[in-house]
Write a protein that holds these residues in place. Structure first.
Motif, short mmCIF file in Angstrom:
data_model
loop_
_atom_site.label_atom_id
_atom_site.label_comp_id
_atom_site.label_asym_id
_atom_site.label_seq_id
_atom_site.Cartn_x
_atom_site.Cartn_y
_atom_site.Cartn_z
N ILE A 144 -29.13 -43.33 -71.81
CA ILE A 144 -29.58 -42.56 -72.98
C ILE A 144 -31.02 -42.94 -73.33
O ILE A 144 -31.86 -42.07 -73.56
CB ILE A 144 -28.64 -42.77 -74.18
N LYS A 174 -34.37 -40.65 -73.30
CA LYS A 174 -35.22 -40.44 -74.47
C LYS A 174 -36.68 -40.72 -74.12
O LYS A 174 -37.58 -39.98 -74.53
CB LYS A 174 -34.78 -41.34 -75.63
N VAL A 215 -33.40 -36.04 -73.23
CA VAL A 215 -32.17 -36.10 -74.03
C VAL A 215 -32.11 -34.90 -74.97
O VAL A 215 -33.09 -34.57 -75.63
CB VAL A 215 -32.09 -37.42 -74.84
N ASP A 228 -30.01 -33.87 -78.15
CA ASP A 228 -29.08 -34.41 -79.14
C ASP A 228 -28.40 -33.25 -79.86
O ASP A 228 -29.01 -32.57 -80.67
CB ASP A 228 -29.85 -35.29 -80.12
N THR A 263 -25.62 -33.68 -81.74
CA THR A 263 -24.67 -34.33 -82.64
C THR A 263 -24.84 -33.92 -84.09
O THR A 263 -23.97 -34.22 -84.91
CB THR A 263 -24.80 -35.86 -82.57
N THR A 273 -22.51 -40.31 -81.90
CA THR A 273 -22.35 -39.81 -80.54
C THR A 273 -21.02 -40.30 -79.98
O THR A 273 -20.73 -41.49 -79.98
CB THR A 273 -23.49 -40.31 -79.63
N VAL A 283 -21.27 -38.33 -73.88
CA VAL A 283 -22.55 -38.18 -73.22
C VAL A 283 -22.31 -37.33 -71.97
O VAL A 283 -21.47 -37.67 -71.13
CB VAL A 283 -23.13 -39.56 -72.82
N LEU A 312 -26.06 -35.28 -75.78
CA LEU A 312 -25.23 -36.08 -76.65
C LEU A 312 -24.38 -35.15 -77.52
O LEU A 312 -24.90 -34.19 -78.09
CB LEU A 312 -26.10 -36.96 -77.55
N SER A 313 -23.09 -35.45 -77.61
CA SER A 313 -22.17 -34.62 -78.39
C SER A 313 -21.38 -35.50 -79.36
O SER A 313 -21.11 -36.67 -79.07
CB SER A 313 -21.20 -33.89 -77.46
#
Length: 94
Positions: free
Chosen positions: A35, A39, A44, A46, A48, A53, A56, A66-67
């Motif tokens: 991750i 970034k 990444v 995101d 979320t 998170t 992944v 990311l979820s």
């Protein structure tokens, strides 16, 4: 022509199922490293909405998504879509 399956990963965010390489939890040090490296490279996504998170998703493009929903839930959605697709008869062009 290929039919594209889309999977909801939470909050109305959707990814193409055929592009997912793996769905994993974010707890381990190697995943945290993936991750952070993502970034640093700007790779990444995101999804979320500020929540914790929980999953992944590593995509075949190198992107890391990311979820906030559990990996099992996303995997079940993949399986459910397969079942639905099998139940629908294919048109033979007639």
């Amino acid at each position: 022509m290929m039919e594209i399956k889309l999977i909801n990963i939470g909050f109305g965010n959707i990814v193409a199922a055929h592009r997912i390489v793996t769905i994993i939890g974010p707890e381990s040090a190697p995943i945290k490293r993936i991750i952070q490296e993502g970034k640093d490279k700007g790779m990444v996504i995101d999804a979320t909405y500020g929540r914790r998170t929980r999953a992944v998703l590593v995509m075949d493009s190198g992107h890391v998504v990311l979820s906030a929903i559990q990996p099992e839930t996303i995997a079940n959605r993949l399986d459910q879509d397969d079942d639905i697709e099998e139940e629908i008869p294919k048109e033979d062009g007639k």
